[in-house]
Design a protein around this motif. Structure first.
Motif, PDB file in Angstrom:
ATOM      1  N   LYS A 260      38.705 -19.771  18.987  1.00  0.00           N
ATOM      2  CA  LYS A 260      39.386 -18.745  18.205  1.00  0.00           C
ATOM      3  C   LYS A 260      38.371 -17.656  17.879  1.00  0.00           C
ATOM      4  O   LYS A 260      37.254 -17.934  17.468  1.00  0.00           O
ATOM      5  CB  LYS A 260      39.935 -19.388  16.929  1.00  0.00           C
ATOM      6  N   LYS A 261      38.794 -16.401  18.067  1.00  0.00           N
ATOM      7  CA  LYS A 261      37.875 -15.279  17.904  1.00  0.00           C
ATOM      8  C   LYS A 261      38.335 -14.343  16.792  1.00  0.00           C
ATOM      9  O   LYS A 261      39.525 -14.208  16.520  1.00  0.00           O
ATOM     10  CB  LYS A 261      37.780 -14.496  19.207  1.00  0.00           C
TER      11      LYS A 261
ATOM     12  N   ILE B 258      38.092  -4.528  21.880  1.00  0.00           N
ATOM     13  CA  ILE B 258      37.703  -5.944  21.910  1.00  0.00           C
ATOM     14  C   ILE B 258      38.912  -6.827  21.637  1.00  0.00           C
ATOM     15  O   ILE B 258      39.102  -7.849  22.294  1.00  0.00           O
ATOM     16  CB  ILE B 258      36.547  -6.222  20.917  1.00  0.00           C
ATOM     17  N   LYS B 259      39.746  -6.444  20.676  1.00  0.00           N
ATOM     18  CA  LYS B 259      40.974  -7.204  20.398  1.00  0.00           C
ATOM     19  C   LYS B 259      41.837  -7.279  21.647  1.00  0.00           C
ATOM     20  O   LYS B 259      42.346  -8.339  22.013  1.00  0.00           O
ATOM     21  CB  LYS B 259      41.759  -6.562  19.256  1.00  0.00           C
TER      22      LYS B 259
ATOM     23  N   LEU C  56      40.902  -7.005  24.766  1.00  0.00           N
ATOM     24  CA  LEU C  56      40.244  -7.787  25.815  1.00  0.00           C
ATOM     25  C   LEU C  56      40.199  -9.283  25.519  1.00  0.00           C
ATOM     26  O   LEU C  56      40.173 -10.097  26.436  1.00  0.00           O
ATOM     27  CB  LEU C  56      38.813  -7.283  26.026  1.00  0.00           C
ATOM     28  N   THR C  57      40.158  -9.649  24.231  1.00  0.00           N
ATOM     29  CA  THR C  57      39.935 -11.057  23.867  1.00  0.00           C
ATOM     30  C   THR C  57      41.108 -11.737  23.181  1.00  0.00           C
ATOM     31  O   THR C  57      41.128 -12.959  23.067  1.00  0.00           O
ATOM     32  CB  THR C  57      38.724 -11.176  22.923  1.00  0.00           C
TER      33      THR C  57
ATOM     34  N   ALA D 247      41.522 -11.497  20.033  1.00  0.00           N
ATOM     35  CA  ALA D 247      40.949 -11.890  18.745  1.00  0.00           C
ATOM     36  C   ALA D 247      41.775 -11.368  17.576  1.00  0.00           C
ATOM     37  O   ALA D 247      42.468 -10.353  17.685  1.00  0.00           O
ATOM     38  CB  ALA D 247      39.515 -11.353  18.629  1.00  0.00           C
TER      39      ALA D 247
ATOM     40  N   TYR E 224      37.318 -19.800  13.107  1.00  0.00           N
ATOM     41  CA  TYR E 224      36.762 -18.969  14.173  1.00  0.00           C
ATOM     42  C   TYR E 224      35.468 -19.556  14.720  1.00  0.00           C
ATOM     43  O   TYR E 224      34.614 -20.012  13.974  1.00  0.00           O
ATOM     44  CB  TYR E 224      36.494 -17.545  13.662  1.00  0.00           C
TER      45      TYR E 224
ATOM     46  N   TYR F 222      32.941 -11.286  16.437  1.00  0.00           N
ATOM     47  CA  TYR F 222      32.405  -9.978  16.814  1.00  0.00           C
ATOM     48  C   TYR F 222      32.249  -9.193  15.517  1.00  0.00           C
ATOM     49  O   TYR F 222      33.207  -9.051  14.763  1.00  0.00           O
ATOM     50  CB  TYR F 222      33.367  -9.245  17.746  1.00  0.00           C
TER      51      TYR F 222
ATOM     52  N   LYS G 268      28.608 -11.929  17.760  1.00  0.00           N
ATOM     53  CA  LYS G 268      28.362 -10.918  18.792  1.00  0.00           C
ATOM     54  C   LYS G 268      28.424  -9.548  18.124  1.00  0.00           C
ATOM     55  O   LYS G 268      29.504  -9.029  17.891  1.00  0.00           O
ATOM     56  CB  LYS G 268      29.391 -11.039  19.910  1.00  0.00           C
TER      57      LYS G 268
ATOM     58  N   GLU H 235      33.838  -4.587  28.639  1.00  0.00           N
ATOM     59  CA  GLU H 235      34.390  -5.750  29.361  1.00  0.00           C
ATOM     60  C   GLU H 235      33.282  -6.666  29.861  1.00  0.00           C
ATOM     61  O   GLU H 235      33.377  -7.876  29.739  1.00  0.00           O
ATOM     62  CB  GLU H 235      35.238  -5.292  30.551  1.00  0.00           C
TER      63      GLU H 235
ATOM     64  N   VAL I 255      31.751  -8.438  26.736  1.00  0.00           N
ATOM     65  CA  VAL I 255      32.655  -9.418  26.122  1.00  0.00           C
ATOM     66  C   VAL I 255      32.642 -10.698  26.937  1.00  0.00           C
ATOM     67  O   VAL I 255      32.603 -11.783  26.431  1.00  0.00           O
ATOM     68  CB  VAL I 255      34.085  -8.846  25.983  1.00  0.00           C
TER      69      VAL I 255
END
Length: 167
Positions: free
Chosen positions: A3-4, A36-37, A39-40, A42, A86, A90, A119, A164, A167
């Motif tokens: 979980k991110k 980032i959200k 892509l992941t 999260a 989590y 990030y 990260k 990308e 990540v």
């Protein structure tokens, strides 16, 4: 699957961009956080001070400098109840005086990051990550702090391919 979380501090209003002052509807770090959200997948949490800095760039700079001089921990508007669920966090921020805004220090000191992967990502206009990664390691000694991602704030909209890879 881990979980991110994307926890970030960002500032809209008047900002220094490409050598000039410019009003932003959305802060540069928030633009990266949204990428980032995307892509992941999260969860996202925006770190906000209860008493925000001034909207004017020069006033904001002086307020942020004074908070850093005082080693202040500004009270946050709200905070998460827990980060227990989590595994990867990030942490994003603009570079303020060679490190993170002091509200990010407040956020990081609110939780035990033991066993978490942090990260860091940072926007700037020429100063890179500064000492922020080192500062995160001091604040969260039992976390694994991975290599950070930094980009000129004026270039965030074209940073997706590099983001990308990171990540």
């Amino acid at each position: 699957m881990s979980k991110k979380l994307v926890a970030f501090y960002s500032r809209a209003d008047e900002n220094y961009v490409s050598g000039m002052l410019k009003n932003l509807d959305i802060g540069n770090t928030e633009v990266l956080a949204c990428m980032i959200k995307e892509l992941t997948g999260a969860d996202v949490f925006k770190i906000e001070q209860e008493i925000p800095y001034s909207k004017g760039y020069n006033e904001c700079v002086e307020e942020a400098r004074e908070d850093q001089r005082k080693d202040a921990r500004p009270k946050l508007k709200k905070n998460l109840e827990s980060i227990d669920k989590y595994d990867v966090i990030y942490v994003g921020y603009p570079n303020y005086w060679n490190t993170m805004p002091m509200a990010v220090f407040t956020f990081l000191e609110s939780f035990d990051f033991s066993g978490k992967i942090i990260k860091p990502f940072c926007t700037h206009e020429g100063s890179g990550m500064g000492s922020s990664a080192k500062d995160i390691k001091k604040l969260c000694p039992n976390a694994k702090v991975e290599s950070g991602f930094n980009v000129y704030g004026s270039r965030v909209n074209s940073a997706k391919k590099d983001l990308e890879k990171w990540v």
